[in-house]
Each structure stands twice: as C-alpha cells, then as structure tokens.
Design a protein around this motif. Structure first.
Motif, PDB file in Angstrom:
ATOM      1  N   GLN A   1      27.035  30.224  59.375  1.00 25.18           N
ATOM      2  CA  GLN A   1      26.160  29.067  59.230  1.00 25.18           C
ATOM      3  C   GLN A   1      26.946  27.804  59.569  1.00 25.18           C
ATOM      4  OE1 GLN A   1      24.940  29.922  55.023  1.00 25.18           O
ATOM      5  NE2 GLN A   1      22.880  29.522  55.810  1.00 25.18           N
ATOM      6  N   PRO A   2      26.435  26.978  60.491  1.00 32.41           N
ATOM      7  CA  PRO A   2      27.108  25.716  60.832  1.00 32.41           C
ATOM      8  C   PRO A   2      26.476  24.534  60.098  1.00 32.41           C
ATOM      9  CG  PRO A   2      25.483  26.232  62.517  1.00 32.41           C
ATOM     10  CD  PRO A   2      25.353  27.283  61.444  1.00 32.41           C
TER      11      PRO A   2
ATOM     12  N   ARG B   1      12.394  28.483  59.981  1.00 32.63           N
ATOM     13  CA  ARG B   1      13.621  27.976  60.587  1.00 32.63           C
ATOM     14  C   ARG B   1      14.716  29.037  60.531  1.00 32.63           C
ATOM     15  NH1 ARG B   1      17.165  22.860  58.228  1.00 32.63           N
ATOM     16  NH2 ARG B   1      18.556  22.604  60.012  1.00 32.63           N
ATOM     17  N   VAL B   2      15.502  29.133  61.605  1.00 27.50           N
ATOM     18  CA  VAL B   2      16.657  30.029  61.602  1.00 27.50           C
ATOM     19  C   VAL B   2      17.727  29.398  60.722  1.00 27.50           C
ATOM     20  CG1 VAL B   2      18.404  31.202  62.984  1.00 27.50           C
ATOM     21  CG2 VAL B   2      16.135  30.791  63.951  1.00 27.50           C
ATOM     22  N   VAL B   3      18.150  30.094  59.673  1.00 29.39           N
ATOM     23  CA  VAL B   3      19.105  29.521  58.727  1.00 29.39           C
ATOM     24  C   VAL B   3      20.499  30.139  58.830  1.00 29.39           C
ATOM     25  CG1 VAL B   3      17.341  28.838  57.075  1.00 29.39           C
ATOM     26  CG2 VAL B   3      18.334  31.128  56.927  1.00 29.39           C
ATOM     27  N   ALA B   4      20.628  31.241  59.568  1.00 30.91           N
ATOM     28  CA  ALA B   4      21.941  31.872  59.714  1.00 30.91           C
ATOM     29  C   ALA B   4      21.879  32.926  60.802  1.00 30.91           C
ATOM     30  CB  ALA B   4      22.389  32.492  58.392  1.00 30.91           C
TER      31      ALA B   4
ATOM     32  N   ILE C   1      15.651  34.146  59.096  1.00 28.23           N
ATOM     33  CA  ILE C   1      14.588  33.145  59.178  1.00 28.23           C
ATOM     34  C   ILE C   1      14.045  32.818  57.799  1.00 28.23           C
ATOM     35  CG2 ILE C   1      12.409  32.531  60.295  1.00 28.23           C
ATOM     36  CD1 ILE C   1      14.560  33.291  62.299  1.00 28.23           C
ATOM     37  N   ASP C   2      13.928  31.516  57.489  1.00 25.50           N
ATOM     38  CA  ASP C   2      13.306  31.092  56.248  1.00 25.50           C
ATOM     39  C   ASP C   2      11.797  31.286  56.372  1.00 25.50           C
ATOM     40  OD1 ASP C   2      11.910  28.815  54.533  1.00 25.50           O
ATOM     41  OD2 ASP C   2      13.862  29.200  53.647  1.00 25.50           O
TER      42      ASP C   2
END
Length: 254
Positions: free
Chosen positions: A106-107, A90-93, A84-85
């Motif tokens: 990561q998409p 935000r979920v980043v990975a 999470i950033d």
C-alpha cells in the motif's frame, strides 16, 4: 499473469480479477501457520540495503505493470490481486504472490520530514496486541520491521497462529508498506523473492498536495480484463473468523 483476490468472509474488501497481456501464473494459496510456527528474522547481514524507487529515478515504464501509484516489475510465476473496498469500489492494496510467499503493498503520502514508518510500527504493534497477538520488532532488509502473529483456528479445527511480517520504506514524500505472508512470514529463504520484488517497486507519488498518510490512487493496468478463475477448496483462503495482521490499520482512515 492474473490479477484479483477473492472475497473474504467478514472483510470490507471485495475483489476484482482482471487479466493483462503478460505471462500466466498459477493460483496461489494462503494458509494459516501451524501453532508451533513463529516469525523468522530475515538475514540482512549479507543483503544490500536498498528499497523501492521513486518514479523520478526511472527512464520509462517499460517492463512494469502500471497500477497507477505503483509500478510493479513484470515477471513470470507471480500473481497480483487487487483488494477493493466494497463501499467505495476503490483499490486499497495490491497483493503479489511469488511461489510460496506473498506481499501486500500500500502506498501513502508522507511528509518530507520523514518518520512515518516509526509511527506506523507503533500503531500496528498496538493493533496486533489488541487482537491477543504477539509482536516482535526486528532488523530486516529494509530496516526496522515487525514480526507478528495472531490466534486463529486451523482448517482441521486446531488452534494455531496466523503469521505476518510488516515492512516499510520511506521515499520522496511517500511511504510504502508491505505485509509479507505465506511461507515468507516464517522462512527467510522463501521471503527473498518478495523482498527483491518489493525493492524494485516504483512509487508514482504525483505533485498534488496531500495530507500525510493519504492512500495514493491505485487502479488496474490499462487494457486489463476481468477473468473467471476456477478455485477448489485447497486454493481458497481459510474463512475461519480470526483476526489477520494484514488488516491492521495504518491510520483511522484506512
């Protein structure tokens, strides 16, 4: 199964730990590779070349854990952490651990013309070199990949290397990047489980127009809850202030 990742010193990513109605997994441990260790190439000669699928290629979400842009095959003995950033929340990975190996995925959106992975390879290579690391391009199960290592300080104070393998796969207007860590970064046999998992991931790109390399939306599975996961020192990450190849940027926006 548990989802989550602990906060790492100096990292911009925080963590969420949530539980979903699946099997319970044991906590995994991330460690630095010994100084003498070096990335090991995957044995691609005996493995069929195939990769992650597009959502249009499956009939239902049954058997998958739904993280929004990614559907992860549900399985025993695996743990998924949400990166999470801290600023945007935000979920980043997602980082998935299976036995002694891990893979961070990561998409991203990508142009129909393709070529994204070749560009990303060059950027990761430059980033690792700037961190005084070493990198080698090899042929792996999913085509071109990078075997990288950067200097770090081991828990006993000795100098060593933190090792990772960068893999990628391009689909229908999307690109999926994976960073293989743990024993999977130096041992081909240990990497097979996470490579097989990577090949079965489903990417939900959506129909919205997006600029190239825009991170697709990730989220916790529906009904997931935060859980407290007790950790001892042996289960924690090495907090030594050293660069990590997994943090090499895909673009200036990630």
């Amino acid at each position: 199964m548990l989802f989550g990742k602990k906060k790492t010193a100096g990292s911009k990513d925080a963590t969420e730990e949530v539980s979903a109605p699946t099997d319970t997994a044991a906590a995994a441990t991330d460690g630095a590779a010994p100084a003498a260790a070096s990335p090991e190439e995957s044995d691609a000669s005996t493995v069929e070349l195939h990769g992650p699928r597009d959502f249009s290629e499956i009939d239902s979400k049954k058997g998958y854990l739904d993280f929004g842009a990614l559907l992860i095959p549900a399985a025993k003995n695996q743990q998924v952490r949400l990166d999470i950033d801290q600023k945007t929340k935000r979920v980043v990975a997602l980082t998935i651990m299976v036995e002694q190996a891990s893979i961070q995925v990561q998409p991203f959106s990508a142009p129909k013309s393709g070529g994204t992975w070749n560009e990303v390879l060059e950027q990761i290579q430059d980033s690792v070199i700037k961190q005084n690391g070493k990198v080698k391009q090899v042929d792996g199960r999913f085509g071109k990949e990078l075997a990288a290592r950067v200097p770090t300080v081991l828990k006993d104070g000795r100098k060593g290397w933190r090792v990772a393998r960068f893999i990628g796969f391009e689909g229908q207007r999307w690109f999926l990047r994976g960073v293989v860590g743990g024993r999977g970064a130096i041992d081909a046999s240990a990497a097979r489980a996470v490579e097989e998992l990577f090949s079965k991931i489903v990417v939900v790109r959506g129909d919205d127009p997006l600029p190239p390399r825009e991170l697709l939306r990730l989220q916790p599975p529906e009904g997931a809850k935060r859980v407290a996961v007790p950790r001892n020192r042996a289960q924690r990450r090495d907090d030594a202030p050293s660069p990590n190849p997994a943090a090499a940027p895909v673009s200036n926006d990630t």
